[in-house]
Scaffold this active site. Structure first.
Site, short mmCIF file in Angstrom:
data_model
loop_
_atom_site.label_atom_id
_atom_site.label_comp_id
_atom_site.label_asym_id
_atom_site.label_seq_id
_atom_site.Cartn_x
_atom_site.Cartn_y
_atom_site.Cartn_z
N ASP A 114 39.02 40.14 18.35
CA ASP A 114 39.55 38.55 18.66
C ASP A 114 40.16 37.71 17.21
OD1 ASP A 114 36.70 38.41 20.35
OD2 ASP A 114 38.41 39.56 21.09
N ARG A 131 35.07 45.69 36.66
CA ARG A 131 34.14 45.24 35.97
C ARG A 131 34.73 43.67 36.02
NH1 ARG A 131 34.51 45.36 30.26
NH2 ARG A 131 32.95 44.35 29.38
N HIS A 183 37.29 46.33 18.82
CA HIS A 183 36.31 46.46 20.02
C HIS A 183 37.52 46.31 21.40
CE1 HIS A 183 36.74 42.13 19.47
NE2 HIS A 183 36.81 41.94 20.46
N HIS A 229 41.55 45.51 19.71
CA HIS A 229 42.07 44.36 18.50
C HIS A 229 40.37 43.58 18.19
CE1 HIS A 229 39.62 43.24 22.32
NE2 HIS A 229 39.74 41.79 21.79
C1 LIG Z 1 43.55 33.38 20.69
C2 LIG Z 1 43.28 34.79 22.06
C3 LIG Z 1 44.28 36.15 22.57
C4 LIG Z 1 43.69 37.39 23.27
C5 LIG Z 1 42.48 36.11 23.80
C6 LIG Z 1 42.34 35.14 23.18
C7 LIG Z 1 41.80 36.03 22.46
C8 LIG Z 1 41.11 37.65 21.90
C9 LIG Z 1 43.35 37.70 22.32
C10 LIG Z 1 43.05 39.63 22.90
C11 LIG Z 1 42.39 39.08 24.42
C12 LIG Z 1 43.35 40.78 21.96
C13 LIG Z 1 44.02 41.90 22.89
C14 LIG Z 1 45.03 41.58 23.15
C15 LIG Z 1 45.15 40.65 24.23
C16 LIG Z 1 47.05 40.19 24.59
C17 LIG Z 1 44.93 40.48 25.46
O1 LIG Z 1 44.44 42.00 25.65
O2 LIG Z 1 44.43 40.23 26.56
C18 LIG Z 1 44.39 39.27 23.17
C19 LIG Z 1 44.60 37.67 24.86
C20 LIG Z 1 46.37 37.30 24.52
O3 LIG Z 1 47.00 37.02 23.63
O4 LIG Z 1 46.40 36.21 25.45
O1 LIG Z 2 35.64 42.99 28.68
C1 LIG Z 2 34.83 42.96 28.00
O2 LIG Z 2 34.09 43.44 27.17
C2 LIG Z 2 35.84 43.00 26.42
C3 LIG Z 2 36.87 41.70 26.20
C4 LIG Z 2 37.62 41.17 24.66
O3 LIG Z 2 37.13 42.15 23.63
C5 LIG Z 2 38.58 39.72 24.87
O4 LIG Z 2 39.18 39.62 26.14
O5 LIG Z 2 39.13 39.48 23.72
FE LIG Z 3 38.13 41.01 22.12
#
Ligand SMILES: C=C1C[C@]23C[C@H]1CC[C@H]2[C@]1(C)CCC[C@@](C)(C(=O)O)[C@H]1[C@@H]3C(=O)O
Ligand SMILES: O=C(O)CCC(=O)C(=O)O
Ligand SMILES: [Fe+2]
Length: 375
Positions: free
Chosen positions: A246, A310, A300, A244
């Site tokens: 951010d 972790r 990333h 994704h």
């Molecule tokens: C605005 C946001 C949505 C998420 C948390 C913050 C910034 C990063 C986003 C996220 C981590 C991107 C990957 C997918 C996601 C669903 C996750 O894995 O948590 C995303 C977060 C979210 O929507 O909760």
């Molecule tokens: O855990 C990590 O190193 C990255 C997590 C991340 O990219 C996020 O929460 O947006």
């Molecule tokens: Fe991220």
């Protein structure tokens, strides 16, 4: 909400050690880890599988000189930041001024939280429609490509009382969590201060008025996200956090000594060297729009491993909800046409929470959604 999530909620596969709870499917790593294979919902496409990687050569930017007003050091730091942000969008900062004891306390508190019995963590579970709280694999939001992680997310903004974080912990988890709330109130205060320092450095590196972004984010409305990645018996089949960009403006990430953050650059995945005493900084979609596309919000992900848990602590700087995201005039003048329409953070956040799972195309998809006649 992923439409097929309903199917999963109605008939959760037996392999998922879960039970339905107010429409949410729960992910309990301690029992999942006892199984020989991980449930299919956690298996990601072949193309997302992990391999051994080389390290990204992102710069380690020493902030000491900049923090003490040394002009030469400031210019050097700004150049390192500019080169990184025009490329893969990642750099690390050292001598950032955040107290090492505060980081240790934040780790201690969050380690204790994620070790709580599942039923106790569920007292903080994310409610439908809210972003705040405890979540297991986002199993209540998605039905495939589930991330192998638990998260605890809460909001941070200056509401004068300086207790927004403390009040969250005590109101949701109880008075016994006041110490955790106090530590994270301090941690978020420190993260906000560091983010404004970085905003000044970004303005200098972009050649815009030095305080422009610092003023823009003065009254921010940010997100604190604590990620817990349990060890996984089949780490190459799943991901801790999927690929994704951010959607936010700036991410300040504490990555522990285990490592697992990876960045996609020049068509390859690179690992980010764990530096527990530094912070990983990356540009998000909203700042890419604020820089009129000059600085890149890059792809990333986070991988898991077989033996070690972790933790990562991500502070996401976001503008106040209703503030219009628009690049400074002198940038647009220099760079030609606008790359993105004006938007508000509240609309982009709503898009990622209710309509679209953040990935590599979030900003482009959001722009189309925003400009489509049906929206
Ligand atoms: C605005 C946001 C949505 C998420 C948390 C913050 C910034 C990063 C986003 C996220 C981590 C991107 C990957 C997918 C996601 C669903 C996750 O894995 O948590 C995303 C977060 C979210 O929507 O909760
Ligand atoms: O855990 C990590 O190193 C990255 C997590 C991340 O990219 C996020 O929460 O947006
Ligand atoms: Fe991220």
């Amino acid at each position: 909400m992923d439409s097929s999530a309903t199917t999963l909620l109605l008939s959760p596969p037996l392999s998922l050690s879960t039970h339905k709870d107010n429409g949410g499917l729960l992910f309990n790593p301690s029992s999942l880890q006892q199984q020989q294979h991980i449930p299919g919902e956690f298996i990601w496409p072949q193309g997302d599988r992990i391999h051994t990687l080389e390290e990204l050569n992102e710069p380690l930017v020493d902030l000491e000189g900049f923090l003490h007003g040394n002009e030469a050091a400031t210019m050097h730091a700004a150049k390192l930041v500019r080169d990184a942000c025009q490329g893969h969008g990642f750099f690390q900062v050292a001598n950032h001024g955040i107290d090492a004891g505060l980081i240790r306390s934040a780790r201690r508190q969050i380690d204790a939280f994620f070790k709580l019995p599942h039923t106790q963590k569920l007292r903080a579970r994310r409610r439908p429609g809210s972003m705040w709280g405890f979540a297991g694999a986002h199993a209540d939001r998605f039905s495939s490509n589930l991330p192998w992680k638990e998260t605890l997310s809460f909001g941070y903004h200056e509401n004068g009382s300086q207790r927004i974080v403390v009040d969250y912990f005590t109101s949701v988890l109880g008075e016994e969590f006041e110490q955790t709330g106090l530590v994270y109130q301090q941690y978020c205060d420190a993260m906000k201060e560091l983010s404004l320092v970085i905003m000044e450095l970004l303005a200098i590196s972009l050649g815009v008025e030095r305080l422009h972004f610092k003023k823009f984010f003065h009254d921010s409305s940010s997100i604190m996200r604590c990620n817990y990645y349990p060890p996984c018996q089949e780490p190459t089949l799943t991901l801790g956090t999927g690929p994704h960009c951010d959607p936010t403006s700036l991410t300040i990430l504490h990555q522990d000594e285990v490592g697992g953050l990876q960045v996609f650059s020049n068509n390859k995945w690179y690992s980010i060297r764990p530096r527990p005493d530094a912070f990983v900084i990356n540009i998000g979609d909203t700042f890419m729009a604020l820089s009129n596309g000059r600085y890149k919000s890059c792809l990333h992900r986070a991988v898991v491993n077989r033996h070690r848990e972790r933790i990562s602590l991500a502070f996401f700087l976001c503008p106040k909800e209703d503030k219009v995201v628009s690049p400074p005039q002198d940038l647009v003048g220099r760079d030609g046409p606008r790359k993105y329409p004006d938007f508000t953070w509240s609309s982009l956040l709503e898009f990622t929470q209710n309509h679209y799972r953040a990935d590599i195309r979030t900003l482009q998809s959001f722009t189309k959604w925003l400009l489509s006649p049906t929206t």
